[in-house]
Scaffold this motif. Sequence first.
Motif, PDB file in Angstrom:
ATOM      1  N   PHE A  59       0.819  -1.207   0.000  1.00  0.00           N
ATOM      2  CA  PHE A  59       0.000   0.000   0.000  1.00  0.00           C
ATOM      3  C   PHE A  59       0.852   1.256   0.000  1.00  0.00           C
ATOM      4  CE2 PHE A  59       0.555  -1.524   4.305  1.00  0.00           C
ATOM      5  CZ  PHE A  59       0.912  -0.399   5.021  1.00  0.00           C
ATOM      6  N   GLU A  60       0.213   2.356  -0.412  1.00  0.00           N
ATOM      7  CA  GLU A  60       0.787   3.701  -0.335  1.00  0.00           C
ATOM      8  C   GLU A  60      -0.130   4.532   0.541  1.00  0.00           C
ATOM      9  OE1 GLU A  60       1.404   5.595  -4.102  1.00  0.00           O
ATOM     10  OE2 GLU A  60       2.488   3.867  -4.918  1.00  0.00           O
ATOM     11  N   VAL A  61       0.444   5.491   1.246  1.00  0.00           N
ATOM     12  CA  VAL A  61      -0.334   6.381   2.103  1.00  0.00           C
ATOM     13  C   VAL A  61       0.104   7.816   1.829  1.00  0.00           C
ATOM     14  CG1 VAL A  61      -1.101   6.874   4.455  1.00  0.00           C
ATOM     15  CG2 VAL A  61      -0.198   4.597   3.906  1.00  0.00           C
ATOM     16  N   THR A  62      -0.864   8.694   1.698  1.00  0.00           N
ATOM     17  CA  THR A  62      -0.606  10.127   1.630  1.00  0.00           C
ATOM     18  C   THR A  62      -1.109  10.722   2.934  1.00  0.00           C
ATOM     19  OG1 THR A  62      -0.883  10.110  -0.759  1.00  0.00           O
ATOM     20  CG2 THR A  62      -1.061  12.245   0.348  1.00  0.00           C
ATOM     21  N   ILE A  63      -0.253  11.489   3.607  1.00  0.00           N
ATOM     22  CA  ILE A  63      -0.604  12.055   4.912  1.00  0.00           C
ATOM     23  C   ILE A  63      -0.459  13.561   4.856  1.00  0.00           C
ATOM     24  CG2 ILE A  63      -0.098  12.072   7.391  1.00  0.00           C
ATOM     25  CD1 ILE A  63       1.331   9.316   6.871  1.00  0.00           C
ATOM     26  N   VAL A  64      -1.541  14.239   5.213  1.00  0.00           N
ATOM     27  CA  VAL A  64      -1.539  15.691   5.335  1.00  0.00           C
ATOM     28  C   VAL A  64      -1.901  15.994   6.784  1.00  0.00           C
ATOM     29  CG1 VAL A  64      -2.587  17.844   4.557  1.00  0.00           C
ATOM     30  CG2 VAL A  64      -2.206  15.984   2.926  1.00  0.00           C
ATOM     31  N   SER A  65      -1.153  16.897   7.397  1.00  0.00           N
ATOM     32  CA  SER A  65      -1.395  17.192   8.809  1.00  0.00           C
ATOM     33  C   SER A  65      -1.752  18.654   9.007  1.00  0.00           C
ATOM     34  CB  SER A  65      -0.170  16.832   9.644  1.00  0.00           C
ATOM     35  OG  SER A  65       0.901  17.678   9.289  1.00  0.00           O
ATOM     36  N   ARG A  66      -2.318  18.908  10.168  1.00  0.00           N
ATOM     37  CA  ARG A  66      -2.625  20.274  10.576  1.00  0.00           C
ATOM     38  C   ARG A  66      -2.656  20.306  12.102  1.00  0.00           C
ATOM     39  NH1 ARG A  66      -7.437  17.896   9.305  1.00  0.00           N
ATOM     40  NH2 ARG A  66      -9.135  18.166  10.806  1.00  0.00           N
ATOM     41  N   ARG A  67      -2.544  21.503  12.624  1.00  0.00           N
ATOM     42  CA  ARG A  67      -2.649  21.705  14.076  1.00  0.00           C
ATOM     43  C   ARG A  67      -4.042  22.212  14.408  1.00  0.00           C
ATOM     44  NH1 ARG A  67       2.152  21.267  17.154  1.00  0.00           N
ATOM     45  NH2 ARG A  67       0.567  21.295  18.749  1.00  0.00           N
ATOM     46  N   GLU A  68      -4.610  21.705  15.484  1.00  0.00           N
ATOM     47  CA  GLU A  68      -5.850  22.219  16.062  1.00  0.00           C
ATOM     48  C   GLU A  68      -5.593  22.387  17.548  1.00  0.00           C
ATOM     49  OE1 GLU A  68      -9.302  19.836  15.161  1.00  0.00           O
ATOM     50  OE2 GLU A  68      -9.139  20.228  13.011  1.00  0.00           O
ATOM     51  N   GLY A  69      -5.265  23.615  17.953  1.00  0.00           N
ATOM     52  CA  GLY A  69      -4.855  23.834  19.339  1.00  0.00           C
ATOM     53  C   GLY A  69      -3.581  23.067  19.606  1.00  0.00           C
ATOM     54  N   HIS A  87      -9.474   5.490   4.545  1.00  0.00           N
ATOM     55  CA  HIS A  87      -9.226   6.835   5.068  1.00  0.00           C
ATOM     56  C   HIS A  87      -9.227   6.746   6.589  1.00  0.00           C
ATOM     57  CE1 HIS A  87     -10.751  11.188   5.697  1.00  0.00           C
ATOM     58  NE2 HIS A  87      -9.436  11.184   5.579  1.00  0.00           N
ATOM     59  N   ARG A  88      -8.176   7.269   7.224  1.00  0.00           N
ATOM     60  CA  ARG A  88      -8.088   7.289   8.687  1.00  0.00           C
ATOM     61  C   ARG A  88      -7.603   8.673   9.088  1.00  0.00           C
ATOM     62  NH1 ARG A  88      -4.551   3.181   9.801  1.00  0.00           N
ATOM     63  NH2 ARG A  88      -6.248   1.749  10.225  1.00  0.00           N
ATOM     64  N   VAL A  89      -8.210   9.225  10.114  1.00  0.00           N
ATOM     65  CA  VAL A  89      -7.780  10.508  10.664  1.00  0.00           C
ATOM     66  C   VAL A  89      -7.372  10.279  12.117  1.00  0.00           C
ATOM     67  CG1 VAL A  89      -8.413  12.882  11.230  1.00  0.00           C
ATOM     68  CG2 VAL A  89      -9.315  11.809   9.137  1.00  0.00           C
ATOM     69  N   TRP A  90      -6.109  10.556  12.401  1.00  0.00           N
ATOM     70  CA  TRP A  90      -5.577  10.468  13.763  1.00  0.00           C
ATOM     71  C   TRP A  90      -5.644  11.853  14.409  1.00  0.00           C
ATOM     72  CZ3 TRP A  90      -4.015   6.442  16.693  1.00  0.00           C
ATOM     73  CH2 TRP A  90      -3.698   5.243  16.077  1.00  0.00           C
ATOM     74  N   THR A  91      -6.022  11.898  15.655  1.00  0.00           N
ATOM     75  CA  THR A  91      -5.893  13.086  16.487  1.00  0.00           C
ATOM     76  C   THR A  91      -4.883  12.752  17.576  1.00  0.00           C
ATOM     77  OG1 THR A  91      -8.170  13.772  16.060  1.00  0.00           O
ATOM     78  CG2 THR A  91      -7.077  14.747  17.985  1.00  0.00           C
TER      79      THR A  91
END
Length: 180
Positions: A59-69, A87-91
């Motif tokens: 598999f390949e994964v593309t990861i885009v991140s951002r800050r929330e607080g 699709h998975r979103v980690w906090t």
Amino acid sequence: MTRLLLLLALMLNLASCSNVDVTRYADQQPALSLERFFSQPVKAWGIFQKPGGEVTKRFEVTIVSRREGNNLILDERFLYSDGTRQHRVWTLTPEGPGRWSGRAGDVIGAAQGQIAGNAVHWVYRLNLAVDDSTYEVSMDDWMYLMDEDTLINRTSMSKFGVEVGQVTLFFRRQGTEASQ
């Protein structure tokens, strides 16, 4: 039946003895900062292997991140070799010096992570979808920063203390001179 229980107890005991403490890597450089590593888009490539070593998925994964607080949000998009997508979103939340917790839709409760030097060790339970079934597995997840743009990840997946597979991933930060 008694022999089976003794064998299972022995296997669980051996598995628990083989754990390495992440603080063993405290002096290893470069030091890993999740915020710094994921401050740019990241591309990853990985495989899933059965206990005997057979690769059953790539598999390949593309990861885009951002800050929330204080939280670090990792938006992961998977493309598997069979054409399926996930699709998975980690906090990720800092929990004090070198400690993180992480939540995602298929993670049961919170993942617990500890960073020391160039390594981070995550432990969590995951609802793993396979074909038309879902299995609860334990994840023993290690990540090692090789240089400022490269991270290697090795995860052991187990059920009832018995390894059911391994995941190996190579992460590369995008948009830097070294990545192009």
